[in-house]
Design a protein around this motif. Structure first.
Motif, PDB file in Angstrom:
ATOM      1  N   LEU A  67       0.844  -1.211   0.000  1.00  0.00           N
ATOM      2  CA  LEU A  67       0.000   0.000   0.000  1.00  0.00           C
ATOM      3  C   LEU A  67       0.868   1.245   0.000  1.00  0.00           C
ATOM      4  CD1 LEU A  67      -3.044  -0.640   2.353  1.00  0.00           C
ATOM      5  CD2 LEU A  67      -3.030  -0.261  -0.118  1.00  0.00           C
ATOM      6  N   ASP A  68       1.977   1.159   0.708  1.00  0.00           N
ATOM      7  CA  ASP A  68       2.902   2.287   0.736  1.00  0.00           C
ATOM      8  C   ASP A  68       3.452   2.538  -0.667  1.00  0.00           C
ATOM      9  OD1 ASP A  68       4.299   4.266   1.998  1.00  0.00           O
ATOM     10  OD2 ASP A  68       6.059   3.006   2.329  1.00  0.00           O
ATOM     11  N   ARG A  69       3.778   1.468  -1.372  1.00  0.00           N
ATOM     12  CA  ARG A  69       4.338   1.610  -2.726  1.00  0.00           C
ATOM     13  C   ARG A  69       3.349   2.272  -3.683  1.00  0.00           C
ATOM     14  NH1 ARG A  69       6.561  -3.728  -5.236  1.00  0.00           N
ATOM     15  NH2 ARG A  69       7.842  -2.339  -6.485  1.00  0.00           N
ATOM     16  N   ARG A  88      -2.603  -5.438  -4.590  1.00  0.00           N
ATOM     17  CA  ARG A  88      -3.055  -6.825  -4.385  1.00  0.00           C
ATOM     18  C   ARG A  88      -2.311  -7.783  -5.315  1.00  0.00           C
ATOM     19  NH1 ARG A  88      -9.129  -7.798  -5.897  1.00  0.00           N
ATOM     20  NH2 ARG A  88      -8.182  -7.199  -7.882  1.00  0.00           N
ATOM     21  N   ALA A  89      -2.067  -7.338  -6.553  1.00  0.00           N
ATOM     22  CA  ALA A  89      -1.316  -8.196  -7.491  1.00  0.00           C
ATOM     23  C   ALA A  89       0.139  -8.338  -7.052  1.00  0.00           C
ATOM     24  CB  ALA A  89      -1.390  -7.609  -8.901  1.00  0.00           C
ATOM     25  N   LEU A  90       0.689  -7.259  -6.475  1.00  0.00           N
ATOM     26  CA  LEU A  90       2.122  -7.269  -6.141  1.00  0.00           C
ATOM     27  C   LEU A  90       2.443  -8.060  -4.882  1.00  0.00           C
ATOM     28  CD1 LEU A  90       3.122  -3.559  -6.892  1.00  0.00           C
ATOM     29  CD2 LEU A  90       3.531  -5.583  -8.308  1.00  0.00           C
ATOM     30  N   ILE A  91       1.455  -8.219  -3.999  1.00  0.00           N
ATOM     31  CA  ILE A  91       1.762  -8.885  -2.722  1.00  0.00           C
ATOM     32  C   ILE A  91       2.198 -10.333  -2.949  1.00  0.00           C
ATOM     33  CG2 ILE A  91      -0.562  -9.682  -2.147  1.00  0.00           C
ATOM     34  CD1 ILE A  91       0.020  -8.994   0.756  1.00  0.00           C
ATOM     35  N   GLN A  92       1.759 -10.913  -4.065  1.00  0.00           N
ATOM     36  CA  GLN A  92       2.170 -12.298  -4.308  1.00  0.00           C
ATOM     37  C   GLN A  92       3.565 -12.376  -4.961  1.00  0.00           C
ATOM     38  OE1 GLN A  92      -0.659 -14.162  -6.948  1.00  0.00           O
ATOM     39  NE2 GLN A  92      -0.636 -12.513  -8.407  1.00  0.00           N
ATOM     40  N   LYS A  93       4.229 -11.229  -5.075  1.00  0.00           N
ATOM     41  CA  LYS A  93       5.565 -11.155  -5.681  1.00  0.00           C
ATOM     42  C   LYS A  93       5.593 -11.862  -7.033  1.00  0.00           C
ATOM     43  CE  LYS A  93       8.152  -9.865  -1.733  1.00  0.00           C
ATOM     44  NZ  LYS A  93       7.655  -8.521  -1.755  1.00  0.00           N
ATOM     45  N   ILE A 100       2.400   1.425 -12.763  1.00  0.00           N
ATOM     46  CA  ILE A 100       2.730   0.102 -13.322  1.00  0.00           C
ATOM     47  C   ILE A 100       4.161   0.106 -13.871  1.00  0.00           C
ATOM     48  CG2 ILE A 100       2.141  -1.586 -15.121  1.00  0.00           C
ATOM     49  CD1 ILE A 100      -0.816  -0.870 -14.664  1.00  0.00           C
ATOM     50  N   SER A 101       4.522   1.191 -14.567  1.00  0.00           N
ATOM     51  CA  SER A 101       5.900   1.301 -15.094  1.00  0.00           C
ATOM     52  C   SER A 101       6.922   1.235 -13.967  1.00  0.00           C
ATOM     53  CB  SER A 101       6.098   2.667 -15.739  1.00  0.00           C
ATOM     54  OG  SER A 101       5.778   2.623 -17.056  1.00  0.00           O
ATOM     55  N   ARG A 102       6.644   1.993 -12.910  1.00  0.00           N
ATOM     56  CA  ARG A 102       7.617   2.072 -11.812  1.00  0.00           C
ATOM     57  C   ARG A 102       7.785   0.719 -11.131  1.00  0.00           C
ATOM     58  NH1 ARG A 102       6.734   3.048  -6.514  1.00  0.00           N
ATOM     59  NH2 ARG A 102       4.737   4.107  -6.744  1.00  0.00           N
ATOM     60  N   VAL A 103       6.663   0.055 -10.792  1.00  0.00           N
ATOM     61  CA  VAL A 103       6.811  -1.226 -10.083  1.00  0.00           C
ATOM     62  C   VAL A 103       7.404  -2.287 -11.013  1.00  0.00           C
ATOM     63  CG1 VAL A 103       5.017  -0.744  -8.381  1.00  0.00           C
ATOM     64  CG2 VAL A 103       4.393  -1.984 -10.474  1.00  0.00           C
ATOM     65  N   ALA A 104       7.118  -2.164 -12.314  1.00  0.00           N
ATOM     66  CA  ALA A 104       7.700  -3.120 -13.268  1.00  0.00           C
ATOM     67  C   ALA A 104       9.220  -2.995 -13.250  1.00  0.00           C
ATOM     68  CB  ALA A 104       7.160  -2.865 -14.664  1.00  0.00           C
ATOM     69  N   ASP A 114      10.613  -4.165  -9.695  1.00  0.00           N
ATOM     70  CA  ASP A 114      10.522  -5.604  -9.417  1.00  0.00           C
ATOM     71  C   ASP A 114      10.963  -6.453 -10.606  1.00  0.00           C
ATOM     72  OD1 ASP A 114       9.471  -4.637  -7.124  1.00  0.00           O
ATOM     73  OD2 ASP A 114       7.507  -5.608  -7.296  1.00  0.00           O
ATOM     74  N   ASP A 115      11.455  -5.807 -11.667  1.00  0.00           N
ATOM     75  CA  ASP A 115      11.903  -6.512 -12.861  1.00  0.00           C
ATOM     76  C   ASP A 115      10.795  -7.411 -13.425  1.00  0.00           C
ATOM     77  OD1 ASP A 115      13.745  -7.027 -14.770  1.00  0.00           O
ATOM     78  OD2 ASP A 115      14.766  -8.618 -13.664  1.00  0.00           O
ATOM     79  N   LEU A 116       9.613  -6.826 -13.530  1.00  0.00           N
ATOM     80  CA  LEU A 116       8.462  -7.593 -14.002  1.00  0.00           C
ATOM     81  C   LEU A 116       8.384  -7.589 -15.525  1.00  0.00           C
ATOM     82  CD1 LEU A 116       5.688  -6.111 -11.656  1.00  0.00           C
ATOM     83  CD2 LEU A 116       6.815  -8.330 -11.444  1.00  0.00           C
ATOM     84  N   THR A 117       7.847  -8.644 -16.057  1.00  0.00           N
ATOM     85  CA  THR A 117       7.444  -8.654 -17.457  1.00  0.00           C
ATOM     86  C   THR A 117       5.981  -8.219 -17.461  1.00  0.00           C
ATOM     87  OG1 THR A 117       8.901 -10.531 -17.799  1.00  0.00           O
ATOM     88  CG2 THR A 117       7.228 -10.147 -19.499  1.00  0.00           C
ATOM     89  N   VAL A 118       5.648  -7.249 -18.310  1.00  0.00           N
ATOM     90  CA  VAL A 118       4.281  -6.699 -18.267  1.00  0.00           C
ATOM     91  C   VAL A 118       3.615  -6.790 -19.634  1.00  0.00           C
ATOM     92  CG1 VAL A 118       2.875  -4.674 -17.737  1.00  0.00           C
ATOM     93  CG2 VAL A 118       4.997  -5.044 -16.498  1.00  0.00           C
ATOM     94  N   LEU A 119       2.384  -7.243 -19.641  1.00  0.00           N
ATOM     95  CA  LEU A 119       1.534  -7.161 -20.837  1.00  0.00           C
ATOM     96  C   LEU A 119       0.276  -6.417 -20.439  1.00  0.00           C
ATOM     97  CD1 LEU A 119       3.209  -9.755 -21.882  1.00  0.00           C
ATOM     98  CD2 LEU A 119       1.193 -10.110 -23.277  1.00  0.00           C
ATOM     99  N   CYS A 120      -0.013  -5.364 -21.176  1.00  0.00           N
ATOM    100  CA  CYS A 120      -1.127  -4.499 -20.778  1.00  0.00           C
ATOM    101  C   CYS A 120      -1.942  -4.121 -22.006  1.00  0.00           C
ATOM    102  CB  CYS A 120      -0.526  -3.262 -20.116  1.00  0.00           C
ATOM    103  SG  CYS A 120      -1.723  -2.000 -19.728  1.00  0.00           S
ATOM    104  N   SER A 121      -3.234  -4.443 -21.995  1.00  0.00           N
ATOM    105  CA  SER A 121      -4.070  -4.038 -23.126  1.00  0.00           C
ATOM    106  C   SER A 121      -4.580  -2.623 -22.876  1.00  0.00           C
ATOM    107  CB  SER A 121      -5.235  -5.008 -23.319  1.00  0.00           C
ATOM    108  OG  SER A 121      -6.139  -4.913 -22.255  1.00  0.00           O
ATOM    109  N   LEU A 122      -4.615  -1.866 -23.943  1.00  0.00           N
ATOM    110  CA  LEU A 122      -5.006  -0.460 -23.844  1.00  0.00           C
ATOM    111  C   LEU A 122      -5.844  -0.076 -25.055  1.00  0.00           C
ATOM    112  CD1 LEU A 122      -1.530   1.079 -22.885  1.00  0.00           C
ATOM    113  CD2 LEU A 122      -3.554   1.081 -21.417  1.00  0.00           C
TER     114      LEU A 122
END
Ligand SMILES: Nc1ncnc2c1ncn2[C@@H]1O[C@H](COP(=O)(O)OP(=O)(O)OP(=O)(O)O)[C@@H](O)[C@H]1O
Length: 281
Positions: A149-151, A177-182, A207-211, A214-222
């Motif tokens: 939540l802080d993030r 909520r998505a990030l808590i599961q790492k 989303i950009s910042r947390v990606a 956390d070195d996430l791979t992201v797919l986002c429909s827009l």
């Protein structure tokens, strides 16, 4: 004799180069008349941030849902983090889902639950049994939820009911909520379609910042072309269930984007076995 250091190096390089997501000739039909995704082959590599564009009905959600095992491909294969999603069942599928966070347009929060408890529900996949109330979650989970939540900038309102937040705030809770599961992958299905421009920009920046963090791979429909161009590393365009554009954002010409939205068949998805009905230029 094989040099063990050399083998280890080879294994590490292989791990780095191995795509996070690999679709090979993936096709998804809904019944005999509707082909939502048609022979899609693509790789997504670790850390890539991909924007998916396409008209309504072009198959964006179907593609995202295939990656989480919410849909099973009709033919072809879908591999995510080395797991064949089409054949994975039970424990294997649950383990994969813990590594894949999903954010939806409509947030899917429990409205009468507190913000903090909503974030805790993201950890349910790793806990045994159901939970009834915030205090039934282990302290470690509650602390982890506060951290997330802080993030997302909402540490000041953990006990507020989720349905009293603005849309942008609710989506930030959904991201927490998505990030808590790492997760290692974050899928977002039109995460800003219900938000005003300012909140949209905030959520996409988040989303950009947390990606990156956390070195996430992201797919986002827009649906917003400008947002996709300013936000993603790579853009994949779908039309009538097929990939019609797949390029780094830096090398995309606007006319190519318009091509994604050019003439499509009256029914957005492809009618199986009737090529004449296919989306054509
Ligand atoms: N569960 C389902 N059962 C039947 N048809 C479905 C199902 N899910 C999607 N479809 C159909 O598959 C096609 C592709 O839908 P999809 O939701 O993937 O498109 P989309 O590009 O995400 O659209 P939007 O931008 O409106 O969300 C559409 O014709 C849709 O009606």
């Amino acid at each position: 004799m094989k040099d063990p250091d050399h083998s280890r190096l080879g294994a590490s390089i292989d791990k780095i180069l191995r795509p996070t997501i690999r679709l090979e000739h993936a096709t998804k039909d809904f019944g005999p008349e509707l082909r939502a995704l048609d022979d899609v082959t693509l790789d997504v590599h670790p850390g890539e941030v991909v924007a998916l564009l396409g008209l309504s009905g072009s198959g964006k959600s179907t593609l995202l849902r295939l990656l989480d095992g919410l849909h099973v491909p009709t033919s072809g294969t879908v591999q995510v983090l080395g797991c064949d999603v089409g054949t994975a069942r039970g424990r294997e599928l649950r383990a994969l889902r813990r590594k894949v966070g999903f954010v939806f347009q409509q947030f899917h929060l429990v409205g009468n639950m507190s913000v903090l408890e909503n974030v805790c529900t993201g950890a349910l996949g790793a806990l045994r049994g159901p939970r009834f109330g915030l205090m039934t979650y282990p302290k470690s989970v509650r602390l982890a939820a506060m951290e997330q939540l802080d993030r997302v900038g909402l540490a000041d309102r953990p006990f507020q009911r989720a349905d009293t937040l603005s849309g942008g705030q609710q989506q930030r809770v959904a991201v927490a909520r998505a990030l808590i599961q790492k997760p290692r992958i974050l899928l977002a299905d039109e995460p800003v379609a219900s938000l005003d421009p300012e909140s949209s920009a905030q959520v996409m920046a988040l989303i950009s910042r947390v990606a990156a963090e956390d070195d996430l791979t992201v797919l986002c429909s827009l649906h917003q072309v400008d947002l996709a161009l300013s936000w993603g590393h790579r853009l994949i365009g779908l039309r009538g269930g097929t990939v019609v554009l797949d390029k780094p954002v830096s090398s995309i010409d606007r006319s190519e984007i318009m091509d994604i939205y050019s003439a499509v068949a009256p029914v957005a998805a492809v009618a199986v076995g009737r090529p004449a009905d296919r989306a054509v230029r």
